[in-house]
Design a protein around this motif. Sequence first.
Motif, short mmCIF file in Angstrom:
data_model
loop_
_atom_site.label_atom_id
_atom_site.label_comp_id
_atom_site.label_asym_id
_atom_site.label_seq_id
_atom_site.Cartn_x
_atom_site.Cartn_y
_atom_site.Cartn_z
N ALA A 18 38.13 31.20 -29.22
CA ALA A 18 39.02 32.33 -29.49
C ALA A 18 38.26 33.64 -29.68
N ALA A 19 37.01 33.54 -30.09
CA ALA A 19 36.18 34.74 -30.35
C ALA A 19 34.82 34.55 -29.67
N PRO A 20 34.80 34.50 -28.33
CA PRO A 20 33.57 34.14 -27.62
C PRO A 20 32.42 35.14 -27.79
N LYS A 21 32.71 36.36 -28.19
CA LYS A 21 31.63 37.34 -28.36
C LYS A 21 31.02 37.30 -29.75
N ALA A 22 31.60 36.51 -30.64
CA ALA A 22 31.10 36.41 -32.02
C ALA A 22 29.99 35.38 -32.13
N VAL A 23 29.17 35.55 -33.14
CA VAL A 23 28.25 34.50 -33.56
C VAL A 23 29.02 33.71 -34.60
N VAL A 24 29.21 32.42 -34.36
CA VAL A 24 29.92 31.57 -35.32
C VAL A 24 28.88 30.77 -36.08
N ALA A 25 28.74 31.08 -37.36
CA ALA A 25 27.73 30.47 -38.22
C ALA A 25 28.17 29.08 -38.67
N GLU A 26 27.27 28.40 -39.34
CA GLU A 26 27.56 27.08 -39.88
C GLU A 26 28.77 27.16 -40.81
N GLY A 27 29.68 26.23 -40.65
CA GLY A 27 30.88 26.21 -41.48
C GLY A 27 30.65 25.54 -42.82
N PHE A 28 31.56 25.80 -43.74
CA PHE A 28 31.51 25.25 -45.09
C PHE A 28 32.78 24.43 -45.29
N SER A 29 32.63 23.12 -45.45
CA SER A 29 33.74 22.20 -45.66
C SER A 29 33.94 21.99 -47.15
N ILE A 30 35.18 22.19 -47.61
CA ILE A 30 35.50 22.11 -49.04
C ILE A 30 36.60 21.05 -49.21
N HIS A 31 36.34 20.06 -50.04
CA HIS A 31 37.35 19.04 -50.28
C HIS A 31 38.44 19.58 -51.21
N GLY A 32 39.65 19.69 -50.67
CA GLY A 32 40.80 20.16 -51.45
C GLY A 32 40.54 21.48 -52.13
N GLY A 33 40.89 21.57 -53.39
CA GLY A 33 40.67 22.78 -54.17
C GLY A 33 39.41 22.70 -55.00
N ASN A 34 38.53 21.75 -54.68
CA ASN A 34 37.33 21.51 -55.48
C ASN A 34 36.14 22.32 -55.00
N ILE A 35 36.28 23.62 -54.91
CA ILE A 35 35.15 24.44 -54.51
C ILE A 35 34.20 24.57 -55.70
N ARG A 36 32.96 24.26 -55.45
CA ARG A 36 31.94 24.38 -56.50
C ARG A 36 31.20 25.69 -56.26
N LYS A 37 31.17 26.53 -57.28
CA LYS A 37 30.59 27.86 -57.14
C LYS A 37 29.14 27.80 -56.68
N GLU A 38 28.37 26.85 -57.19
CA GLU A 38 26.95 26.74 -56.81
C GLU A 38 26.82 26.46 -55.31
N GLU A 39 27.64 25.55 -54.78
CA GLU A 39 27.60 25.25 -53.35
C GLU A 39 28.04 26.46 -52.53
N ALA A 40 29.08 27.13 -52.99
CA ALA A 40 29.57 28.32 -52.29
C ALA A 40 28.51 29.43 -52.29
N GLU A 41 27.80 29.59 -53.40
CA GLU A 41 26.73 30.59 -53.46
C GLU A 41 25.63 30.28 -52.45
N ARG A 42 25.21 29.00 -52.37
CA ARG A 42 24.19 28.62 -51.40
C ARG A 42 24.65 28.93 -49.98
N TRP A 43 25.89 28.57 -49.67
CA TRP A 43 26.42 28.80 -48.33
C TRP A 43 26.52 30.30 -48.04
N CYS A 44 27.00 31.07 -48.98
CA CYS A 44 27.15 32.53 -48.77
C CYS A 44 25.80 33.21 -48.56
N ARG A 45 24.76 32.69 -49.16
CA ARG A 45 23.43 33.32 -49.07
C ARG A 45 22.65 32.90 -47.83
N GLN A 46 23.16 31.93 -47.07
CA GLN A 46 22.45 31.47 -45.86
C GLN A 46 22.38 32.55 -44.84
#
Length: 166
Positions: free
Chosen positions: A138-166
């Motif tokens: 759908a967005a062929p000109k974009a760079v699509v980075a590694e995705g972050f899979s989150i189980h349900g509503g159980n987002i862990r801030k530490e994991e999200a911080e690591r992913w956001c900083r990649q």
Amino acid sequence: MKSAIVYYSRAGENYVDGKIEVLNKGNTEKAAEVIHEITGAPAFKLEQEKPYEEEYNACIREAQEDLRNHRRPALKKMPPLSEDLEVLYLGYPNFWGTLPMAVLTFLEHYDWEGKTIRPFCTNEGSGLGRSLADIRAAAPKAVVAEGFSIHGGNIRKEEAERWCRQ
């Protein structure tokens, strides 16, 4: 770096840990709030002009029909993305192994050249499915980075911080 968060989320009846529960706030919206807290990026919720039914089973039938027929549901409003946007954090629940068709409505509206899309997906165990491939299509000109899979509503801030900083 100029960034934004755009997400699709559904409150109301949802499938949670093997049973149907009523959520006051959708899981993807909860994840988007954590990512906003970490990045400070403005957040925008995608909303369909004609929302899916409130009842869970009716909703999944509608969403599956949209997927089968390659429909792009109209959105109430497109996010006001700035020209100098560099990174888009894109959130969505896993609907039938991919992202909701309304997210494709959004992606196909913009030119993503020179932009990076960072997908995050809430799910009940099905992970990202084929959503990354569908985002790339759908967005062929974009760079699509590694995705972050989150189980349900159980987002862990530490994991999200690591992913956001990649």
